[in-house]
Design a protein around this motif. Structure first.
Motif, PDB file in Angstrom:
ATOM      1  N   PRO A  41       0.802  -1.233   0.000  1.00 29.59           N
ATOM      2  CA  PRO A  41       0.000   0.000   0.000  1.00 29.59           C
ATOM      3  C   PRO A  41       0.828   1.272   0.000  1.00 29.59           C
ATOM      4  CG  PRO A  41      -0.012  -1.013   2.168  1.00 29.59           C
ATOM      5  CD  PRO A  41       0.657  -1.984   1.260  1.00 29.59           C
ATOM      6  N   ILE A  42       2.023   1.211   0.586  1.00 29.74           N
ATOM      7  CA  ILE A  42       2.922   2.365   0.622  1.00 29.74           C
ATOM      8  C   ILE A  42       4.347   1.861   0.459  1.00 29.74           C
ATOM      9  CG2 ILE A  42       1.436   3.824   2.061  1.00 29.74           C
ATOM     10  CD1 ILE A  42       3.116   2.944   4.469  1.00 29.74           C
ATOM     11  N   PRO A  43       5.275   2.734   0.128  1.00 30.59           N
ATOM     12  CA  PRO A  43       6.670   2.289   0.005  1.00 30.59           C
ATOM     13  C   PRO A  43       7.171   1.647   1.301  1.00 30.59           C
ATOM     14  CG  PRO A  43       6.399   4.499  -0.890  1.00 30.59           C
ATOM     15  CD  PRO A  43       5.109   4.158  -0.207  1.00 30.59           C
ATOM     16  N   ILE A 233      11.554   3.479   7.779  1.00 31.09           N
ATOM     17  CA  ILE A 233      10.314   3.669   8.549  1.00 31.09           C
ATOM     18  C   ILE A 233       9.777   5.075   8.357  1.00 31.09           C
ATOM     19  CG2 ILE A 233       9.301   3.582  10.854  1.00 31.09           C
ATOM     20  CD1 ILE A 233      11.713   1.698  11.574  1.00 31.09           C
ATOM     21  N   GLN A 234      10.677   6.052   8.394  1.00 35.83           N
ATOM     22  CA  GLN A 234      10.269   7.437   8.206  1.00 35.83           C
ATOM     23  C   GLN A 234       9.579   7.608   6.856  1.00 35.83           C
ATOM     24  OE1 GLN A 234      11.055  10.587  10.383  1.00 35.83           O
ATOM     25  NE2 GLN A 234       9.168  10.739   9.186  1.00 35.83           N
ATOM     26  N   GLY A 235      10.108   6.933   5.826  1.00 39.02           N
ATOM     27  CA  GLY A 235       9.499   7.019   4.503  1.00 39.02           C
ATOM     28  C   GLY A 235       8.094   6.444   4.478  1.00 39.02           C
ATOM     29  N   ASP A 238       5.795   8.897   6.370  1.00 37.99           N
ATOM     30  CA  ASP A 238       5.537  10.094   5.545  1.00 37.99           C
ATOM     31  C   ASP A 238       4.531   9.788   4.441  1.00 37.99           C
ATOM     32  OD1 ASP A 238       7.289  11.544   7.074  1.00 37.99           O
ATOM     33  OD2 ASP A 238       8.968  11.403   5.663  1.00 37.99           O
ATOM     34  N   ALA A 239       4.610   8.575   3.876  1.00 34.35           N
ATOM     35  CA  ALA A 239       3.675   8.194   2.820  1.00 34.35           C
ATOM     36  C   ALA A 239       2.248   8.116   3.361  1.00 34.35           C
ATOM     37  CB  ALA A 239       4.087   6.852   2.215  1.00 34.35           C
ATOM     38  N   GLY A 244      -3.225  11.397   4.031  1.00 39.10           N
ATOM     39  CA  GLY A 244      -4.223  11.976   4.927  1.00 39.10           C
ATOM     40  C   GLY A 244      -4.389  11.271   6.260  1.00 39.10           C
ATOM     41  N   PHE A 245      -3.537  10.303   6.548  1.00 43.87           N
ATOM     42  CA  PHE A 245      -3.634   9.587   7.815  1.00 43.87           C
ATOM     43  C   PHE A 245      -2.832  10.307   8.904  1.00 43.87           C
ATOM     44  CE2 PHE A 245      -4.502   6.301   4.692  1.00 43.87           C
ATOM     45  CZ  PHE A 245      -5.559   5.608   5.261  1.00 43.87           C
TER      46      PHE A 245
END
Length: 585
Positions: A41-43, A233-235, A238-239, A244-245
């Motif tokens: 769902p996200i990087p 983890i930061q990436g 941020d994603a 919008g979460f």
């Protein structure tokens, strides 16, 4: 290309190749394993579900910060669930297995049941475990017969575990393991210590989650300088924020005592949070496990729907939202746990070292808490696996369940319940059977669960609950008023699980019973109306059930071979492959 991951004793490529090869060698044809459900769902967040087409009830899940990490995780989980028999935990393995040389493992020990004695034989458990599992001295030998064999004649089947405090062997009943622990504390690894360390992390992760929720401990947020050290983890965070979460991360180590991290998404009204916990002696690995657990098997749309639903529920429900299953590392928790002003200080902990050093560290934390640790190692599949039991820490069900909700509850009734569709009794015998079922089981109980059956979605057994069974028993015995009561119960409480055809039958049965009990109307004059509404085949089944020419509509009669149920036979074929490996290794 080789990929090294912190906390693992081999490259991801080597792990995947080895696990894949071992499954093939065991007869689990990897060409039939579906990598069916991938999520990215996200990087930097991947998850996958794999399933054996030849035994589709056997499913495992994996997660990680890369596709390879997720696949290695899923293959490892598949092997650990095979090695520890976890895939077969909820199933009756049939008369042939129950009477074979060994049911679970060649090193199992059986203890005959003394029906005159409350307590099991002294050679089972140890003094502290006996007090833990039987604090009220109510436990009977019959309570400890395992579901999988259901062999009252052989008695209590036990497995050896090494008590870590003194390296002594303790024999723990399979029944206790399957009732209280299921998949908690099982793991596989590239080495024995990697598997053991991961199993302890699994146990600590869930225990600390429960402690945080039960004691309403407000957790400190992980400071940005610490978070910025972990770019992967930061990436990911941020994603999520870009979508919008609202996401935050917390130190759940309780002042550096336990290596646990928590990541939480807040609902729109900020009343509840969807949180995931991760544990590992290395801070970064614990952090990665928390965020990948948060998104495992979920799309962002599904995650958003969960949060919206929770917000709507919290507006009308004053109950605590902390009643998640203890076996789950992710679930809804009160947002009060994440308010400013934490109960404990932030600790920037991290323990470096080898897997053996990580294991020893985790053991030290548990021993400091006064916990006993029992370990069974398994390598018969050519891979290091283990099951670890930590009484008071690793249970997913309360000890009371050994008496109040034991999974062997239908052991002595299985044969007659399976045969019901074929028996020909008089009204008195059916009434007696109704009374037995009513006394023994709650109406909402699923029959496949207490019988230990594997079924498929097209089988009426799959959704059969005790309430519906009571309706069918009353019908067979000719008690139409009682049948109507439980047909109505079925419509009210069970139709959401029914297939379309089964739901149609039960609704037709309710209306047909009302008509049959209505002395003012002749059913024959309304038959055409019923057939237009429900279909002629459904009406024939419902009216035949009322007249007595049809009994237990839709249910296939069975016996203790379970040969009448193809899904169950697939399960047993899978288990036979394991038994061969145990014998050879």
């Amino acid at each position: 290309m080789t990929t090294f991951v912190t906390g693992k004793d081999a490259t991801l490529e080597a792990t995947i190749a080895r696990f894949h090869t071992q499954l093939q060698a065991l007869g689990f044809n990897m060409d039939s394993m579906e990598s069916a459900l991938w999520h990215n769902p996200i990087p930097n967040v991947w998850s996958v579900q794999i399933r054996d087409i030849d035994a589709p009830m056997n499913v495992s899940h994996g997660k990680g910060t890369s596709q390879k990490a997720a696949l290695a995780s899923a293959l490892g989980e598949y092997l650990e669930r095979l090695a520890t028999n976890d895939f077969y935990n909820d199933y009756y393995l049939g008369a042939a297995v129950a009477d074979s040389e060994f049911v679970h493992y060649p090193n199992e020990k059986w203890f005959p049941i003394d029906l005159e004695e409350n307590l099991p034989p002294e050679a089972i458990l140890d003094e502290r475990l006996t007090q833990f599992y039987d604090p009220t001295l109510e436990l009977l030998g019959t309570d400890l017969v395992d579901l999988q064999s259901s062999n009252m004649v052989r008695g209590i089947c036990t497995l050896p575990f090494e008590r870590q405090s003194d390296k002594e062997t303790t024999y723990i009943p399979v029944n206790i393991i399957s009732n209280l622990y299921a998949s908690i504390g099982i793991s596989t690894g590239d080495t024995q210590f990697e598997a053991r360390a991961q199993a302890l992390c699994d146990i600590i992760e869930r225990k600390i989650k429960s402690r945080v929720i039960d004691e309403k401990i407000s957790l400190p947020e992980i400071p940005q300088p610490t978070l910025s050290r972990f770019t992967t983890i930061q990436g990911a965070m941020d994603a999520l924020k870009a979508k919008g979460f609202q996401i935050n991360s917390y130190d759940a180590s309780l002042g550096g005592k336990f290596p646990v991290v928590c990541v939480a998404l807040s609902s729109p009204d900020k009343q509840v949070s969807f949180a995931a916990f991760g544990a590992h002696p290395c801070f970064e690995v614990a952090f990665e496990r928390a965020i990948t657990e948060l998104l495992q098997g979920r799309s962002l749309d599904e995650l958003n729907a969960l949060l919206v639903h929770s917000a709507e529920s919290s507006a009308t429900n004053n109950d605590d939202v902390s009643d998640n299953q203890p076996a789950e590392s992710a679930g809804f928790v009160p947002s009060a746990l994440f308010q400013p002003g934490s109960s404990v200080d932030f600790s920037d902990w991290s323990i470096s070292g080898t897997s053996e050093e990580h294991f020893n560290y985790l053991m030290g934390r548990l021993h400091a808490e006064g916990a006993d640790v029992y370990i069974a190692d398994y390598d018969h599949l050519g891979v290091d696996c283990c099951r670890i039991i930590v009484p008071g820490w690793s249970e997913i069900s309360p000890v009371d369940d050994l008496i109040e909700a034991n999974n062997n509850v239908a052991l002595e009734l299985r044969e007659v319940l399976l045969a019901l569709p074929n028996v020909e009794w008089d009204a008195e015998q059916y009434a007696e059977m109704f009374h037995i079922v009513e006394e023994e089981f709650d109406d909402n109980t699923l029959l496949p669960a207490i019988l230990g059956m594997a079924t498929d979605t097209s089988d009426a057994w799959q959704t059969l609950r005790v309430g519906e069974l009571k309706c069918l028993i009353a019908l067979a015995g000719g008690d139409l008023e009682l049948a109507l009561e439980y047909a109505q119960w079925s419509v009210a409480f069970n139709t959401s699980t029914y297939s379309t055809d089964r739901a149609n039958f039960v609704r037709c049965l309710v209306d047909s019973l009302k008509l049959a009990l209505d002395e003012e109307h002749d059913p024959a004059t309304l038959k055409a109306d019923f057939e237009r509404k429900y279909g002629s085949e459904t009406v024939a089944a419902a009216w035949g059930s009322i007249e007595g020419s049809v009994r237990f509509h839709g249910l296939t009669a069975g016996d203790l071979t379970m040969s009448q149920f193809p899904p169950h036979q697939k399960l047993l074929q899978s288990y036979r492959k394991l038994q061969t490996a145990k014998t050879q290794n």
